[in-house]
Each structure stands twice: as C-alpha cells, then as structure tokens.
Design a protein around this motif. Structure first.
Motif, PDB file in Angstrom:
ATOM      1  N   ASN A 124       9.258 -13.716  11.891  1.00  0.00           N
ATOM      2  CA  ASN A 124       9.277 -14.102  10.493  1.00  0.00           C
ATOM      3  C   ASN A 124      10.624 -13.814   9.834  1.00  0.00           C
ATOM      4  O   ASN A 124      11.519 -13.193  10.436  1.00  0.00           O
ATOM      5  CB  ASN A 124       8.152 -13.407   9.727  1.00  0.00           C
ATOM      6  CG  ASN A 124       8.190 -11.887   9.855  1.00  0.00           C
ATOM      7  OD1 ASN A 124       9.211 -11.300  10.188  1.00  0.00           O
ATOM      8  ND2 ASN A 124       7.061 -11.243   9.578  1.00  0.00           N
ATOM      9  N   ILE A 126      11.831 -11.980   6.315  1.00  0.00           N
ATOM     10  CA  ILE A 126      11.272 -11.121   5.276  1.00  0.00           C
ATOM     11  C   ILE A 126      12.335 -10.769   4.232  1.00  0.00           C
ATOM     12  O   ILE A 126      13.531 -10.848   4.482  1.00  0.00           O
ATOM     13  CB  ILE A 126      10.676  -9.819   5.852  1.00  0.00           C
ATOM     14  CG1 ILE A 126      11.775  -8.975   6.523  1.00  0.00           C
ATOM     15  CG2 ILE A 126       9.543 -10.124   6.814  1.00  0.00           C
ATOM     16  CD1 ILE A 126      11.311  -7.579   6.935  1.00  0.00           C
ATOM     17  N   ILE A 134       8.017  -5.186   0.931  1.00  0.00           N
ATOM     18  CA  ILE A 134       8.390  -6.227   1.894  1.00  0.00           C
ATOM     19  C   ILE A 134       7.563  -7.475   1.643  1.00  0.00           C
ATOM     20  O   ILE A 134       6.326  -7.410   1.556  1.00  0.00           O
ATOM     21  CB  ILE A 134       8.196  -5.733   3.337  1.00  0.00           C
ATOM     22  CG1 ILE A 134       9.185  -4.592   3.642  1.00  0.00           C
ATOM     23  CG2 ILE A 134       8.396  -6.878   4.328  1.00  0.00           C
ATOM     24  CD1 ILE A 134       9.017  -3.995   5.018  1.00  0.00           C
ATOM     25  N   ILE A 136       6.968 -11.470   3.037  1.00  0.00           N
ATOM     26  CA  ILE A 136       7.220 -12.473   4.080  1.00  0.00           C
ATOM     27  C   ILE A 136       7.603 -13.786   3.400  1.00  0.00           C
ATOM     28  O   ILE A 136       6.807 -14.373   2.678  1.00  0.00           O
ATOM     29  CB  ILE A 136       5.995 -12.664   4.984  1.00  0.00           C
ATOM     30  CG1 ILE A 136       5.678 -11.376   5.742  1.00  0.00           C
ATOM     31  CG2 ILE A 136       6.239 -13.811   5.973  1.00  0.00           C
ATOM     32  CD1 ILE A 136       4.419 -11.448   6.583  1.00  0.00           C
TER      33      ILE A 136
END
Length: 331
Positions: A124, A126, A134, A136
């Motif tokens: 991913n 982020i 955090i 995504i």
C-alpha cells in the motif's frame, strides 16, 4: 574560427557579437542549438566541494532505502526494509529506530509535510500525519491488491505518482497482471500511467514538472524520460539513460542523481553523464537534506552515508554563460 569557438564557450551572446566584430568577419550566422541551465561542460567537480569526503553516519542495518529529510525536526527518516523498521538520524543522536512499519521502501513528504511511504508487506501507500495517525491512501487498483509499492514522487498539485514492481511479494500471489506505474489523483482515484516496465523502481520529476524520470531495475535496466501532460505521460520516452538504477533524486538545476553499482551516477537533464560520487556500498536511494539542502543522504545496503555538496541554489549563475554551447559559423 577555432579561436572564436573557444571564446564562445565562455561568454554570453552580447559579448560574442563584440568578439565577432573584433575578428573582422564579414558574414556570420550563429545557430543556437541548445540553451540549458545545466552547463554542458560541467563535470563532477562543479558539484563536489574540494576535499569533501563521504561520511558513514550509521551501519548495522539489513537493507536501507527511502531517505527523506524532515526540516522542521532536523532529522532524516529512512527505511530498513527487511526489519520492517523506519529509522531516524539526527546530528546529535545518530541513527536509531524510529518505528515499526510493514516493510516501507520509498518515503517522501506531501505538500503539508506529512510523511508518505510505499510499503512492500502492506502492499500500500500510506500517509502519517503530524500526530502519528496512519492513513492508507491506496492499496488496490480496481479491487485488486497492488504488488508491492516501491517508490514515489509528488507534484505541486498534490498528485502522487508511484511504482509497483513485485519485489516485495515474496512468494505471495500477484493479483494484478502487470508491474505498472500509477498516479493517485487528488480526489483519491487511481490511474495507470504506464504498463511497459519490467520492474519499475525509482521515479522523480524535473524541477518544472514537465518531465518525469522512471527507472527500471529489471530486464529493461534503464531510466526513461517522458514528457508530462495533463493526461499523464506523452507518447514514447524522450530519451533513455543506460543505467540500472534503484532510487534517484533531482536537484534544482535538473541534474539527476541515480543509484547504481559504484555509487551515485550524476547526469544532466538531457541524460549526459556528469560524473560519479563513489560510495563504499551499493546505494539504493538518495535525497537532499540538511539545513540548506546541500547534503546528499545516501542509503546503501547496511549503512547510511552523507556528503556535503556545493549549494545548488548558487551554482546556476556562474554557469549560465556556458549555456550557449555550439555555434555554426559561415564566413
């Protein structure tokens, strides 16, 4: 004519007219073929400070990557991919563990100073906010998980361009049939930019963002330079640089700092090699940092290195007189 040509390398256009008159030529036509901010005649000495040596800032890691300078904190963040760690370096405390991640690779700051990271194991892209949360930003394309996002570049409009080779799959099944280059638009949508790479890796924009450089560290083993348009990439590459590069960065004058065997190979904005900054270990990525952004930080296998270079903001003025480099003269 030889005398004139030598002099033309060192002077500007107004002075050239005076020189031509003093030589007494009756007819002269000057064809300016290239006008660039990079000095064509520059070599690596135009970048490196005299007697400056590369410094090892820390070692003992497994595979370092993704350096990014955090100016407000006067520290460098970088990845140790196999250990799933992000490390930090400061002048006062040296290298130490910063936090655990999911095998982050490339790191960069967004327009608001938040940390962006490509993660292999997380598959991913982020964003880490100032308070440590955090988010995504992207983990799939049309419902299929990315392979292992590798490196990224950001435009002044907030678009994030990133590469997605398969290095981080480590036996896991790929859901996407290719290893592509993507962009995340400001509305959060994902678009494929290029499908022609084997292992797309490092990516960087020119200072005016009209050009993008994308490295392939797989079977293609070259850097391709593309025109950038609103829709993404424009047609075929403008040119290619025959070097198997991992990460790279670009300075304010458009020079390209690539990582490959031997160290940091530096090219001008048209792909002409300027020279090599030797590094003891095979480098994987590089960035600018320090108080005046005149220090190169280099992640190289088990270690972190740095070297102070000439202030890039001040290099351009003395070299502009060399920007007109080729003249055709008829007498």
């Amino acid at each position: 004519m030889a005398r004139l040509f030598d002099l033309l390398k060192c002077v500007g256009l107004p002075i050239m007219n005076i020189l031509v008159q003093s030589i007494g030529m009756k007819r002269i036509t000057i064809l300016i073929l290239i006008f660039l901010s990079n000095a064509v005649f520059a070599d690596i000495s135009s970048i490196l400070l005299k007697d400056q040596e590369i410094k090892k800032l820390g070692t003992g890691m497994k595979f370092t990557e993704g350096p990014v300078w955090i100016k407000k904190d006067k520290k460098l963040i970088f990845s140790d991919i196999p250990k799933s760690l992000q490390m930090e370096w400061t002048e006062a405390k040296g290298v130490k563990k910063w936090r655990e991640v999911e095998q982050s690779n490339g790191n960069l700051l967004d327009l608001n100073g938040n940390l962006l990271s490509c993660q292999h194991a997380g598959r991913n892209l982020i964003r880490t906010t100032a308070n440590g949360e955090i988010e995504i930003l992207a983990d799939n394309f049309e419902g299929k998980k990315f392979n292992s996002p590798n490196d990224l570049a950001i435009r002044s409009d907030g678009e994030i361009w990133f590469t997605d080779p398969s290095y981080g799959l480590r036996g896991r099944k790929a859901e996407i049939e290719g290893k592509w280059v993507y962009r995340r638009k400001t509305d959060g949508s994902i678009q494929v930019l290029c499908k022609t790479y084997d292992m797309p890796n490092g990516i960087a924009f020119s200072p005016d963002e009209k050009r993008v450089y994308i490295a392939d560290s797989g079977n293609i083993g070259k850097i391709h330079a593309y025109d950038v348009v609103k829709e993404g990439l424009l047609g075929d590459p403008l040119f290619e640089i025959a070097i198997r590069c991992d990460g790279m960065c670009v300075d304010t004058e458009g020079r390209i700092y690539t990582t490959s065997r031997g160290g940091i190979h530096v090219y001008n904005s048209n792909g002409k090699k300027i020279g090599l900054i030797a590094v003891p270990e095979h480098p994987a990525n590089v960035c600018f940092g320090g108080e005046d952004f005149d220090t190169l930080f280099i992640t190289a296998r088990t270690s972190l290195y740095s070297i102070k270079i000439l202030s890039l903001i001040h290099i351009s003025e003395p070299t502009r007189l060399l920007s007109i480099w080729y003249c055709v003269v008829w007498v």
